[in-house]
Design a protein around this motif. Structure first.
Motif, PDB file in Angstrom:
ATOM      1  N   HIS A 104       0.833  -1.209   0.000  1.00 25.14           N
ATOM      2  CA  HIS A 104       0.000   0.000   0.000  1.00 25.14           C
ATOM      3  C   HIS A 104       0.867   1.259   0.000  1.00 25.14           C
ATOM      4  N   ALA A 105       1.957   1.227   0.769  1.00 25.12           N
ATOM      5  CA  ALA A 105       2.841   2.392   0.823  1.00 25.12           C
ATOM      6  C   ALA A 105       3.485   2.634  -0.539  1.00 25.12           C
ATOM      7  N   THR A 106       3.875   1.568  -1.218  1.00 23.14           N
ATOM      8  CA  THR A 106       4.509   1.702  -2.530  1.00 23.14           C
ATOM      9  C   THR A 106       3.537   2.326  -3.532  1.00 23.14           C
ATOM     10  N   ARG A 107       2.296   1.814  -3.557  1.00 20.17           N
ATOM     11  CA  ARG A 107       1.306   2.363  -4.497  1.00 20.17           C
ATOM     12  C   ARG A 107       0.959   3.818  -4.152  1.00 20.17           C
ATOM     13  N   THR A 108       0.891   4.129  -2.860  1.00 22.06           N
ATOM     14  CA  THR A 108       0.587   5.505  -2.466  1.00 22.06           C
ATOM     15  C   THR A 108       1.725   6.430  -2.909  1.00 22.06           C
ATOM     16  N   ALA A 109       2.955   5.931  -2.826  1.00 23.49           N
ATOM     17  CA  ALA A 109       4.107   6.728  -3.268  1.00 23.49           C
ATOM     18  C   ALA A 109       4.057   6.972  -4.776  1.00 23.49           C
ATOM     19  N   VAL A 110       3.615   5.975  -5.546  1.00 21.92           N
ATOM     20  CA  VAL A 110       3.472   6.150  -7.004  1.00 21.92           C
ATOM     21  C   VAL A 110       2.442   7.256  -7.281  1.00 21.92           C
ATOM     22  N   ALA A 111       1.331   7.218  -6.539  1.00 21.04           N
ATOM     23  CA  ALA A 111       0.290   8.239  -6.729  1.00 21.04           C
ATOM     24  C   ALA A 111       0.827   9.618  -6.369  1.00 21.04           C
ATOM     25  N   ALA A 112       1.599   9.693  -5.287  1.00 17.93           N
ATOM     26  CA  ALA A 112       2.145  10.972  -4.848  1.00 17.93           C
ATOM     27  C   ALA A 112       3.076  11.541  -5.909  1.00 17.93           C
ATOM     28  N   SER A 113       3.905  10.685  -6.497  1.00 23.21           N
ATOM     29  CA  SER A 113       4.846  11.235  -7.487  1.00 23.21           C
ATOM     30  C   SER A 113       4.107  11.608  -8.767  1.00 23.21           C
ATOM     31  N   ALA A 114       3.030  10.895  -9.100  1.00 19.61           N
ATOM     32  CA  ALA A 114       2.217  11.293 -10.266  1.00 19.61           C
ATOM     33  C   ALA A 114       1.603  12.669 -10.031  1.00 19.61           C
ATOM     34  N   LEU A 115       1.098  12.906  -8.823  1.00 19.02           N
ATOM     35  CA  LEU A 115       0.481  14.198  -8.507  1.00 19.02           C
ATOM     36  C   LEU A 115       1.507  15.333  -8.514  1.00 19.02           C
ATOM     37  N   ARG A 116       2.708  15.003  -8.124  1.00 17.75           N
ATOM     38  CA  ARG A 116       3.753  16.022  -8.097  1.00 17.75           C
ATOM     39  C   ARG A 116       4.049  16.534  -9.510  1.00 17.75           C
ATOM     40  N   GLU A 117       3.860  15.653 -10.491  1.00 20.86           N
ATOM     41  CA  GLU A 117       4.121  16.050 -11.888  1.00 20.86           C
ATOM     42  C   GLU A 117       3.015  16.926 -12.457  1.00 20.86           C
ATOM     43  N   GLY A 118       1.816  16.881 -11.842  1.00 20.84           N
ATOM     44  CA  GLY A 118       0.705  17.700 -12.348  1.00 20.84           C
ATOM     45  C   GLY A 118      -0.622  17.023 -12.080  1.00 20.84           C
ATOM     46  N   PRO A 119      -1.741  17.679 -12.484  1.00 21.79           N
ATOM     47  CA  PRO A 119      -3.066  17.101 -12.241  1.00 21.79           C
ATOM     48  C   PRO A 119      -3.194  15.737 -12.920  1.00 21.79           C
ATOM     49  N   VAL A 120      -3.917  14.836 -12.297  1.00 23.99           N
ATOM     50  CA  VAL A 120      -4.031  13.484 -12.827  1.00 23.99           C
ATOM     51  C   VAL A 120      -5.459  12.965 -12.602  1.00 23.99           C
ATOM     52  N   THR A 121      -5.985  12.208 -13.575  1.00 28.77           N
ATOM     53  CA  THR A 121      -7.275  11.541 -13.359  1.00 28.77           C
ATOM     54  C   THR A 121      -7.012  10.191 -12.684  1.00 28.77           C
ATOM     55  N   ALA A 122      -8.035   9.675 -12.028  1.00 28.30           N
ATOM     56  CA  ALA A 122      -7.896   8.347 -11.409  1.00 28.30           C
ATOM     57  C   ALA A 122      -7.667   7.302 -12.497  1.00 28.30           C
ATOM     58  N   TRP A 123      -8.265   7.522 -13.655  1.00 26.05           N
ATOM     59  CA  TRP A 123      -8.111   6.605 -14.792  1.00 26.05           C
ATOM     60  C   TRP A 123      -6.645   6.489 -15.186  1.00 26.05           C
ATOM     61  N   ARG A 124      -5.999   7.656 -15.328  1.00 34.86           N
ATOM     62  CA  ARG A 124      -4.594   7.660 -15.731  1.00 34.86           C
ATOM     63  C   ARG A 124      -3.699   7.082 -14.629  1.00 34.86           C
ATOM     64  N   LEU A 125      -4.003   7.454 -13.399  1.00 38.79           N
ATOM     65  CA  LEU A 125      -3.221   6.914 -12.284  1.00 38.79           C
ATOM     66  C   LEU A 125      -3.354   5.391 -12.216  1.00 38.79           C
ATOM     67  N   ALA A 126      -4.556   4.896 -12.516  1.00 36.37           N
ATOM     68  CA  ALA A 126      -4.787   3.438 -12.475  1.00 36.37           C
ATOM     69  C   ALA A 126      -3.794   2.731 -13.393  1.00 36.37           C
TER      70      ALA A 126
END
Ligand SMILES: [Zn+2]
Length: 354
Positions: A269-291
Motif C-alpha cells: 500500500h505504501a509503494t502504491r501511495t508513493a506512485v500516486a504521490a509522485s504522479a500528482l507532483r508532476e501535475g493534475p491526474v485523473t484516477a483513470w490515468r493513475l490506475a
C-alpha cells in the motif's frame, strides 16, 4: 491448499486436485469450501460445532452448486443445513452473504451482519451497469472506455438480498454456545467488514480483510470524508498485537504468521501511495490515468472486466487517502481529476518509509 489439519472429502477420502476439501482447523472448527462461479474459485465457510447445532461464519455464494456443497459438507460433519442456529457474515459481498437468507429459511437460524454492511446490501439492487459507468466517469475514463466496459459487462439484473436479523457492532460478543467469539469491526474492504476473534483457540476469522496472497480491494469512496484505505490501515496493528496462532481467511488458505503478512500488505500500500504521490507532483491526474501507472505495464491497455474495475477503483481509493492526509484534492472536471496540495511533499517521505 490447506497446509495442516485433517483433510476430508464428503466421503472421508483425501481430496485430489487443486480445490481444498472440508478441513478441521481446530477441534470443532471446520473450514468448508463453497465453489464460486469465477475467481478466486471458492469461499471458505467456517463451521463452529456446538451442542445446539452448527453456527457458520459466512454463508457462500447463492448457486445450486454452492448450496449442494454446503449441504454435503454439513452432512459429512453429521449435521444438516436445517440444524444451523446462526450465520455470522463477515461482510455484505454476495460470495459471503449470498446463501445466508436461504439457510435461514431452511433452518430458522439468525443471520448477523454489521449495520453498515446491512445498508450496503441495497447497492446490489441497483443496476450493475449504472454503478460501473458512474465509477469510470468519476475516474475520468474516456467515453469509449466506458462503452466498452459496459459491453463487457453485458446485461445483468440487480440482486435483491434479504436483510439480516441482527446487527453486530465492534467488540460485540455473539452468542455461540461453547465459543468465546468477539466481533471486530475492520472497515476497508467494505464499510462494515467484521473479523471474529476466538481467544481460547487463538484464531482470527478474517473474512476478506487479510488474505494470505491477494491484496483485497477497498470499497469505493462515496463522499469527501471516506478514506477506506486509511480505515483499513488503522485496523492492522491492533490485530497483529492480538498475536493469533492461526488466521482463517475466507479465500485461499489459512496461515500462521500475521505480522509478516501485514508487513507485506503495508509495504504494498505504501509503494502504491508513493506512485500516486509522485504522479500528482508532476501535475493534475485523473484516477483513470493513475490506475494505469499503478500497473507494472504502466497502462490500462488490454485490461477488461472485473480487473479493470478493480484497478480503477484502487486508484480512486489511494487518491481519497491522499485527500484525507491533506495531500490532494478532487476537482470536478470534466474530466474529474486530482491535484496536489502543498502538504504533499511533507506526506511523501512517510510513504517511502512504509
Ligand atoms: Zn470474498
Amino acid at each position: 491448499m490447506s497446509r495442516d489439519g485433517d483433510r476430508l472429502s464428503g466421503t472421508g477420502r483425501p481430496v485430489k486436485g487443486g480445490r481444498p476439501g472440508l478441513t478441521r482447523v481446530r477441534p470443532g472448527l471446520w473450514s468448508l469450501p463453497i465453489p464460486l462461479p469465477g475467481p478466486p474459485g471458492h469461499v471458505l465457510v467456517y463451521v463452529l460445532e456446538t451442542d445446539a447445532g452448527p453456527y457458520l461464519v459466512d454463508a457462500g455464494w447463492d448457486t445450486e452448486e454452492g448450496w449442494g456443497a454446503l449441504a454435503a459438507g454439513l452432512k459429512a460433519l453429521g449435521t444438516r443445513v436445517e440444524d444451523v442456529r446462526g450465520v455470522l457474515v463477515t461482510h455484505s459481498h454476495l460470495d459471503h452473504y449470498g446463501l445466508a437468507p436461504r439457510i435461514r429459511e431452511a433452518s430458522g437460524a439468525w443471520v448477523a451482519l454489521h449495520a453498515l454492511d446491512a445498508v450496503g446490501l441495497s447497492q446490489f439492487r441497483s443496476d450493475p451497469a449504472l454503478r460501473l459507468a458512474a465509477l469510470l466517469r468519476r475516474a475520468g475514463a474516456p467515453e469509449e472506455a466506458v462503452t466498452r466496459a459496459l459491453d463487457d459487462l453485458g446485461r445483468r439484473p440487480g440482486v435483491d438480498a434479504a436483510l439480516p436479523d441482527r446487527h453486530l457492532a465492534d467488540r460485540e460478543r455473539p452468542e455461540v454456545p461453547g465459543w468465546d467469539l468477539t466481533a471486530l469491526w475492520t472497515p476497508g474492504h467494505t464499510p462494515g467488514h467484521l473479523c471474529f476473534w476466538e481467544p481460547r483457540h487463538r484464531v482470527l476469522l478474517a473474512g476478506d480483510h487479510l488474505l494470505p496472497r491477494t491484496t483485497v480491494g477497498m470499497y469505493e469512496p462515496r463522499d469527501d470524508n471516506d478514506d477506506p484505505l486509511g480505515d483499513y490501515l488503522g485496523t492492522l496493528e491492533p490485530l497483529v498485537s492480538m498475536e493469533p496462532d492461526l488466521v482463517l481467511p475466507a479465500h485461499e488458505h489459512h496461515y500462521a504468521d500475521l505480522a509478516t503478512r501485514v508487513g507485506e500488505l503495508r509495504h504494498g500500500h505504501a509503494t502504491r501511495t508513493a506512485v500516486a504521490a509522485s504522479a500528482l507532483r508532476e501535475g493534475p491526474v485523473t484516477a483513470w490515468r493513475l490506475a494505469g501507472r499503478l500497473r507494472r505495464s504502466g497502462t490500462l491497455e488490454g485490461l477488461r472486466g472485473f480487473p479493470l474495475r478493480a484497478t480503477v477503483s484502487r486508484a480512486l481509493v489511494i487518491l481519497a487517502h491522499l485527500r484525507r492526509l491533506g495531500a490532494a484534492r478532487e476537482v470536478p472536471g470534466p474530466p474529474p481529476h486530482w491535484k496536489a496540495t502543498r502538504r504533499l511533499e511533507q506526506c511523501e517521505a512517510g510513504f517511502f518509509n512504509g
